[in-house]
Design an enzyme around this catalytic site. Structure first.
Site, mmCIF file in Angstrom:
data_model
loop_
_atom_site.group_PDB
_atom_site.id
_atom_site.type_symbol
_atom_site.label_atom_id
_atom_site.label_comp_id
_atom_site.label_asym_id
_atom_site.label_seq_id
_atom_site.Cartn_x
_atom_site.Cartn_y
_atom_site.Cartn_z
ATOM 1 C CG ASP A 21 -1.989 1.096 1.108
ATOM 2 O OD1 ASP A 21 -3.077 0.818 0.572
ATOM 3 O OD2 ASP A 21 -1.718 2.220 1.558
ATOM 4 C CD GLU A 47 -0.645 6.186 2.288
ATOM 5 O OE1 GLU A 47 -1.178 7.230 1.818
ATOM 6 O OE2 GLU A 47 -1.286 5.148 2.513
ATOM 7 C CG ASP A 97 -1.486 0.909 -4.202
ATOM 8 O OD1 ASP A 97 -0.863 1.503 -3.320
ATOM 9 O OD2 ASP A 97 -2.721 0.716 -4.160
ATOM 10 C CG ASP A 126 -3.922 2.149 4.778
ATOM 11 O OD1 ASP A 126 -4.558 2.282 5.843
ATOM 12 O OD2 ASP A 126 -3.879 3.042 3.906
ATOM 13 C CG HIS A 185 -5.421 7.886 4.072
ATOM 14 N ND1 HIS A 185 -5.717 7.326 2.848
ATOM 15 C CD2 HIS A 185 -6.583 8.431 4.524
ATOM 16 C CE1 HIS A 185 -6.991 7.534 2.569
ATOM 17 N NE2 HIS A 185 -7.547 8.185 3.570
#
Length: 296
Positions: free
Chosen positions: A109, A111, A208, A271, A266
């Site tokens: 995941d 960011e 992603d 996550d 987030h």
């Protein structure tokens, strides 16, 4: 007694048998006309299980043998009771997850830099991966690095508020190219590059690996490793398993499965932990994960 096979699981990386009697290591589940199942000992070869031990198991489980079908607590209660009476690892191995198609799931995941209105191009600033064992659905290893953005090196207040990532966490960190090299080293160290080991990435959505990573690699002139080109979109998997689309992503999936949210939304690593927890819960319910992405 009434036991659903998906709550007992299968010990090997093979597709579940469609035959009336399903092997469970030292027991087998034999279905009756009503669709429920009876616990019976295997009667072949070295796996033969004596009627005495079967009788002991039934005594230990007691009233749990007559629990309603599909009760989630059945397995954990039964496993504890059997283990406490000396049945040990053989019984624990029996009460497991159904077989998955992959030896490992790689939960990822990202960011990325962000603002309102959105800045372009976005750059990955957190790169976490959890290695999830496909047989136990437990986390075996973690890769986690922050990444120095180069086009927009200064994080916006919106980005920090959303992700919890402050400027000091990315300043002086490796570039995306360096992080990708370290991912490859980690994959090799974990045995994930072995052609005999089946693994696949899992993300919450397609962004992603369909948009973010290939897009950033394209404008930086970096190759995208083949292992990033197939994945499981957890939202799709959840919708197949539960019959509804999780409009709010992880929050809806946790709510739908009565799970507590882990950490802060987030945060990439948090996550990933939520994704892993949701996967484990779906696997416990008998769901078999399959690739959802189309081949590149």
């Amino acid at each position: 007694m009434c036991i659903y096979p998906q709550h007992w699981g299968f010990p090997a990386f093979t597709e579940p048998s469609a035959s009336p009697a399903t092997s469970l290591g030292i027991f087998e589940v034999r279905r009756d006309a009503s669709g429920c199942s009876m616990l019976a000992p295997l009667q072949t070869g070295a796996a033969r299980f004596s009627s005495y031990l079967l009788s002991r198991a039934r005594k230990v489980l007691g009233s749990h043998l007559f629990s309603p079908c599909g009760v989630p607590e059945f397995c954990s209660i039964s496993t504890r009771k059997l283990a406490a009476h000396g049945f040990g690892a053989s019984m624990a191995a029996m009460v497991s997850f159904p077989p998955q198609r992959y030896h490992y799931f790689l939960v990822l995941d990202f960011e990325a830099t962000c603002d309102k209105p959105q800045i372009q191009p976005q750059e990955i600033i957190e790169f976490p991966i959890l290695k999830l064992n496909g047989r136990t659905m437990e986390i075996e290893s973690t890769f986690h690095m922050y990444v120095q953005p180069v086009i927009h090196p200064q994080l916006t207040p919106f980005c920090t508020e959303l992700t919890g990532i402050i400027q000091a966490m990315v300043d002086g960190q490796p570039s995306l190219q360096q992080v990708l090299e370290r991912v490859d080293e980690w994959m090799a160290k974990e045995g994930l590059l072995d052609p005999n080991v089946k693994s696949i990435f899992v993300t919450c959505g397609d962004w992603d690996l369909k948009i973010m990573l290939p897009g950033q690699c394209q404008y930086l002139g970096l190759p995208v490793a083949d292992y990033f080109k197939q994945w499981i979109n957890l939202k799709k998997a959840y919708s197949f398993a539960m019959g509804c689309w999780p409009k709010n992503g992880l929050l809806d999936m946790n709510k739908g499965l009565s799970l507590q949210h882990i950490g802060r939304p987030h945060s990439g690593i948090d996550d990933c932990k939520n994704i892993a927890n949701i996967m484990k819960t779906l696997a416990y319910r008998g769901f078999i994960f399959k690739q959802t992405s189309k081949p590149f």
